[in-house]
Design a protein around this motif. Structure first.
Motif, PDB file in Angstrom:
ATOM      1  N   GLU A 121       1.088  -0.882  -0.393  1.00  0.00           N
ATOM      2  CA  GLU A 121      -0.019  -0.071   0.227  1.00  0.00           C
ATOM      3  C   GLU A 121       0.505   0.891   0.079  1.00  0.00           C
ATOM      4  OE1 GLU A 121      -2.285  -0.361   3.291  1.00  0.00           O
ATOM      5  OE2 GLU A 121      -3.571  -1.934   2.265  1.00  0.00           O
ATOM      6  N   ALA A 175       3.924   1.421  -1.379  1.00  0.00           N
ATOM      7  CA  ALA A 175       4.933   1.802  -2.493  1.00  0.00           C
ATOM      8  C   ALA A 175       3.176   2.454  -3.462  1.00  0.00           C
ATOM      9  CB  ALA A 175       4.907   0.202  -2.903  1.00  0.00           C
ATOM     10  N   ALA A 176       2.169   1.364  -3.775  1.00  0.00           N
ATOM     11  CA  ALA A 176       1.582   2.003  -4.139  1.00  0.00           C
ATOM     12  C   ALA A 176       0.551   3.811  -4.110  1.00  0.00           C
ATOM     13  CB  ALA A 176       0.200   1.411  -4.001  1.00  0.00           C
ATOM     14  N   SER A 177       0.911   4.395  -2.681  1.00  0.00           N
ATOM     15  CA  SER A 177       0.302   5.344  -2.787  1.00  0.00           C
ATOM     16  C   SER A 177       1.643   6.297  -2.650  1.00  0.00           C
ATOM     17  CB  SER A 177      -0.057   5.520  -0.892  1.00  0.00           C
ATOM     18  OG  SER A 177       1.222   5.625  -0.197  1.00  0.00           O
ATOM     19  N   GLY A 200       2.064   6.764  -5.888  1.00  0.00           N
ATOM     20  CA  GLY A 200       2.552   6.428  -6.951  1.00  0.00           C
ATOM     21  C   GLY A 200       3.140   5.258  -7.954  1.00  0.00           C
ATOM     22  N   ASN A 204      -7.188   6.815  -2.625  1.00  0.00           N
ATOM     23  CA  ASN A 204      -6.748   7.338  -3.345  1.00  0.00           C
ATOM     24  C   ASN A 204      -7.093   5.764  -4.495  1.00  0.00           C
ATOM     25  OD1 ASN A 204      -5.857   5.713  -1.513  1.00  0.00           O
ATOM     26  ND2 ASN A 204      -3.840   6.476  -1.344  1.00  0.00           N
ATOM     27  N   LEU A 261      -6.827   2.851  -2.891  1.00  0.00           N
ATOM     28  CA  LEU A 261      -6.418   1.724  -2.422  1.00  0.00           C
ATOM     29  C   LEU A 261      -7.346   0.545  -2.648  1.00  0.00           C
ATOM     30  CD1 LEU A 261      -3.745   3.332   0.296  1.00  0.00           C
ATOM     31  CD2 LEU A 261      -3.542   1.752  -1.735  1.00  0.00           C
ATOM     32  N   GLU A 271      -2.142   5.980 -11.552  1.00  0.00           N
ATOM     33  CA  GLU A 271      -0.183   6.317 -10.444  1.00  0.00           C
ATOM     34  C   GLU A 271      -0.019   7.544 -10.873  1.00  0.00           C
ATOM     35  OE1 GLU A 271       0.101   3.269 -13.058  1.00  0.00           O
ATOM     36  OE2 GLU A 271       0.060   1.776 -11.320  1.00  0.00           O
ATOM     37  N   ARG A 313      -2.889   9.084  -7.629  1.00  0.00           N
ATOM     38  CA  ARG A 313      -1.914   8.617  -6.310  1.00  0.00           C
ATOM     39  C   ARG A 313      -0.746   9.579  -5.907  1.00  0.00           C
ATOM     40  NH1 ARG A 313      -2.459   2.140  -6.797  1.00  0.00           N
ATOM     41  NH2 ARG A 313      -4.127   1.968  -6.059  1.00  0.00           N
ATOM     42  N   ALA A 314       0.371   9.657  -6.992  1.00  0.00           N
ATOM     43  CA  ALA A 314       1.126  10.715  -6.953  1.00  0.00           C
ATOM     44  C   ALA A 314       0.890  12.274  -5.853  1.00  0.00           C
ATOM     45  CB  ALA A 314       2.042  10.854  -8.073  1.00  0.00           C
ATOM     46  N   VAL A 373      -1.468  12.336  -4.247  1.00  0.00           N
ATOM     47  CA  VAL A 373      -2.178  12.340  -2.925  1.00  0.00           C
ATOM     48  C   VAL A 373      -1.557  11.336  -2.221  1.00  0.00           C
ATOM     49  CG1 VAL A 373      -4.681  11.079  -1.727  1.00  0.00           C
ATOM     50  CG2 VAL A 373      -4.415  11.984  -4.634  1.00  0.00           C
ATOM     51  N   MET A 405      -0.466  10.245   1.603  1.00  0.00           N
ATOM     52  CA  MET A 405      -0.580   8.905   3.002  1.00  0.00           C
ATOM     53  C   MET A 405       0.037   8.552   3.519  1.00  0.00           C
ATOM     54  SD  MET A 405      -3.653   6.682   1.997  1.00  0.00           S
ATOM     55  CE  MET A 405      -4.218   5.952   3.816  1.00  0.00           C
ATOM     56  N   PHE A 461       0.075   6.420   6.952  1.00  0.00           N
ATOM     57  CA  PHE A 461      -1.014   5.023   7.273  1.00  0.00           C
ATOM     58  C   PHE A 461      -0.337   4.661   8.885  1.00  0.00           C
ATOM     59  CE2 PHE A 461       0.909   4.021   3.695  1.00  0.00           C
ATOM     60  CZ  PHE A 461      -0.445   3.608   2.912  1.00  0.00           C
ATOM     61  N   PHE A 480       9.585   1.550   4.739  1.00  0.00           N
ATOM     62  CA  PHE A 480      10.275   0.445   3.655  1.00  0.00           C
ATOM     63  C   PHE A 480      11.668  -0.198   4.364  1.00  0.00           C
ATOM     64  CE2 PHE A 480       8.886   3.243  -0.166  1.00  0.00           C
ATOM     65  CZ  PHE A 480       7.011   2.515  -0.098  1.00  0.00           C
ATOM     66  N   VAL A 485       8.807   7.869  -9.349  1.00  0.00           N
ATOM     67  CA  VAL A 485       7.398   8.744 -10.313  1.00  0.00           C
ATOM     68  C   VAL A 485       7.661   9.756 -10.800  1.00  0.00           C
ATOM     69  CG1 VAL A 485       5.033   8.726  -9.870  1.00  0.00           C
ATOM     70  CG2 VAL A 485       6.645   6.645  -8.668  1.00  0.00           C
TER      71      VAL A 485
END
Ligand SMILES: Nc1ncnc2c1ncn2[C@@H]1O[C@H](COP(=O)(O)OP(=O)(O)OP(=O)(O)O)[C@@H](O)[C@H]1O
Ligand SMILES: [Mg+2]
Lengths: 342, 249
Positions: free
Chosen positions: A241, A243-245, A247, B57, B59, B82, B85-86, B88, B90, B92, B98, B114
């Motif tokens: 998630e 990674a997806a968010s 983009g 976004n 998800l 994509e 999302r770039a 927006v 987010m 968590f 990572f 990106v």
């Protein structure tokens, strides 16, 4: 003294175990050393050897070139030798983190065809050597290195395919993985060497080594795929998630985020698979390829050297052990390096 | 605070419905968010707050209704997801940094891959945002070496590096030890004061009172009450909001 007491004689049961183990070691190790080193002969003729009581290592020393190179033309042995030197050099540098870079990757990409040219010949004034004459250690290493190098990425793709949302791809990967895993490597090798040629159009032949190689790759990849799938499914959903968010598309998030973590988790089981794939290359003898196990058996069938199988098999075992042990020690090193990043 | 040019809502949700199997999580949600607006979403556990902002976004996919973000329809335009999302950001509840990358690499990854800006530029901007969340000295460390509060600030900086037009926060402080909550809220308040558009799922009343223009109270997948923070907390209109507030205080 304290250590001995604590670790070897802590309970009556442990003491008994220790005593029994010591007794077994005492009974087996000294005779072995006597046989293998003290009373052994290293360079004696076979007749002399047969009268002695120790190991006759001359079966190795006398036949070393045949065991290593098989039926490769005698005067050209330097060529597979150079290929192996190139391979070992590349492997050595790959082991060391300092040298792992883009440049090394290019050396690998350039090195593999160069090795092939040395083996095959036919250009640059090198005499062409039919691949039917390839054998021994170079053949074993060739099957192993190419096999593992190709099976690993293929296995990753199969794992991704199996987890894909596209039903066709998913089904295809599942069928492939389950079919391959349901069949022993030996029968795959038979199929590739006996059944597969029947389907080829007239006049087209595919080299026997390549067919064996493909069978090994297809087989190993299925197992790698299942291990990698385990790693992928063990990943925290939050990583996908995040990674997806940012983009990132599917390809980038797999490549940059998911796979680096998932593959790291599954290093130990992956290496187990690669090690057993390396050992399984010896099964190619059944389709009449002369890998190192077969060349040594050939030596033993020579009346002059008959009866020295313990020596020969110990030698082969040591070679295989060296190969497998370096793989597992490399994997441990890799894990440590990656762990330091935490 | 509102930009006069952007009269059209930046995020527009109309008649949104979502099901998990037979279970309806979101029921007829309507919500418009203007540029620069700060909206706090609260409500009991399981009321669908996370699901709502995760739909923004994509998800999560919704089954009925319309979501427009920055002029693009999320309903049928999956090809550009994509790109949207770039825009927006987010954040968590559990940070989701990572773990195999350094803090700096966490921050530059999005911009480099990106946004396709150069590594050097991305690092400069990453350092800028790390300074902003007061954590620049940790740039070379790995996420596992940081405290929860520090990790959440890194996560905010990571989103900011993408220069998003709106930031979504899903309970950003609820996984943190109490003494770390303030350092994260301070960053969010600063962000709010700089005019960032924000949708924040949180039960931090202090934060809501200080910066939010609107509080949205959700229960059982519906928006039960929409009010300004003062009125919502002092004088809730709805019976269920009143009950909820009496429980969290
Ligand atoms: N993937 C899913 N499949 C099925 N049901 C789900 C799924 N995700 C969430 N739900 C259900 O949807 C409802 C809303 O979940 P959601 O996470 O949006 O609640 P929430 O308001 O964020 O609660 P919390 O305060 O606990 O985070 C819950 O009842 C939950 O059990
Ligand atoms: Mg939630």
């Amino acid at each position: 003294m304290k250590w001995i007491k604590k670790n070897l004689f802590s309970t009556p049961f442990n003491s008994a175990l220790t005593v029994i183990t010591l007794f077994i070691l005492f009974k087996t190790i000294p005779p072995f050393i006597k046989w293998a080193f003290i009373e052994s002969s290293w360079f004696a003729e076979s007749e002399v050897c047969k009268s002695g009581s120790g190991a006759c290592w001359s079966v190795i020393t006398y036949n070393l070139r045949f065991i290593i190179f098989g039926f490769y033309p005698y005067e050209e042995h330097w060529r597979p030798f150079v290929s192996m030197i190139i391979l070992f050099t590349l492997l050595y540098f790959t082991r060391n983190k300092k040298y792992r870079s883009k440049a090394l990757l290019y050396f690998w990409i350039a090195g593999l065809p160069v090795m092939g040219i040395f083996m095959k010949g036919g250009i640059f004034g090198l005499v062409s050597v039919n691949s039917a004459n390839w054998g021994g250690l170079p053949l074993t290493l060739l099957l192993a290195v190419f096999g593992l190098a190709a099976a690993y990425p293929l296995g990753i793709m199969l794992a991704l395919g199996r987890l894909s949302k596209m039903p066709a791809i998913k089904a295809l990967c599942i069928v492939y993985i389950e079919l391959i895993r349901g069949v022993p490597l030996i029968s795959l090798l038979f199929m590739s060497s006996i059944i597969f040629p029947l389907f080829l159009p007239e006049g087209v032949t595919i080299d026997k080594i390549i067919r064996a190689q493909v069978a090994i790759i297809l087989f190993t990849a299925a197992y790698v795929a299942e291990v990698v799938r385990g790693g992928l499914q063990g990943m925290n959903k939050g990583q996908y998630e995040a990674a997806a968010s940012l983009g990132l598309n599917y390809y980038l998030s797999m490549r940059l985020i998911i796979l680096p973590q998932a593959l790291k988790i599954v290093i130990p089981p992956t290496v187990s698979i690669l090690i057993s794939a390396f050992k399984d290359t010896s099964l190619v003898v059944i389709i009449a390829l002369y890998d190192i196990l077969k060349t040594s058996q050939t030596v033993l069938s020579n009346p002059k050297w008959m009866g020295f199988s313990p020596e020969v098999y110990i030698f082969i075992a040591v070679l295989y052990f060296a190969g497998c042990f370096s793989m597992s020690s490399f994997s441990r090193k890799l894990e440590e390096e990656l762990d330091r990043e935490k | 605070m509102k930009n006069k040019k952007d009269v059209a809502p930046f995020i527009e949700i109309k008649g949104l419905n979502k099901w998990y199997g037979d279970f309806q999580v979101l029921k007829d949600i309507n919500l418009s968010v203007l540029r620069g607006e700060i909206i706090v979403v609260c409500g009991p556990s399981g009321s669908g707050k996370s699901t709502l902002i995760r739909c923004i976004n994509r998800l999560e996919e919704h089954q009925k209704g319309r979501i427009r973000v920055a002029g693009s329809d999320l309903t049928d335009n999956i090809k550009n997801i994509e790109k949207i999302r770039a825009e927006v950001g987010m954040v968590f509840q559990h940070f989701n940094l990572f773990p195999h990358l350094t803090i700096l690499d966490n921050l530059t990854l999005g911009p480099v891959w990106v946004r396709k800006i150069s590594k050097k530029e991305a690092e400069e901007s990453a350092m800028f945002y790390l300074e902003k969340v007061k954590i620049a000295e940790q740039a070379k460390k790995y996420p596992g070496q940081l405290s929860g509060g520090q990790q959440q600030r890194v996560a905010i900086a990571r989103s900011l590096c993408m220069k998003p037009k709106v930031m979504l926060f899903d309970e950003p402080t609820s996984a943190l030890d109490p003494e770390m909550v303030k350092e994260v809220l301070d960053v969010m308040i600063q962000l709010a004061e700089e005019g960032m558009t924000m949708i924040v799922v949180t039960h931090e009343m202090g934060f809501a009172k200080e910066v939010a223009q609107r509080v949205i109270f959700m229960d059982e997948g519906m928006i039960i009450e929409e009010n300004n923070p003062m009125d919502f907390f002092e004088n809730p209109q709805n019976e269920r909001s009143r009950l909820f507030l009496s429980q969290i205080i």
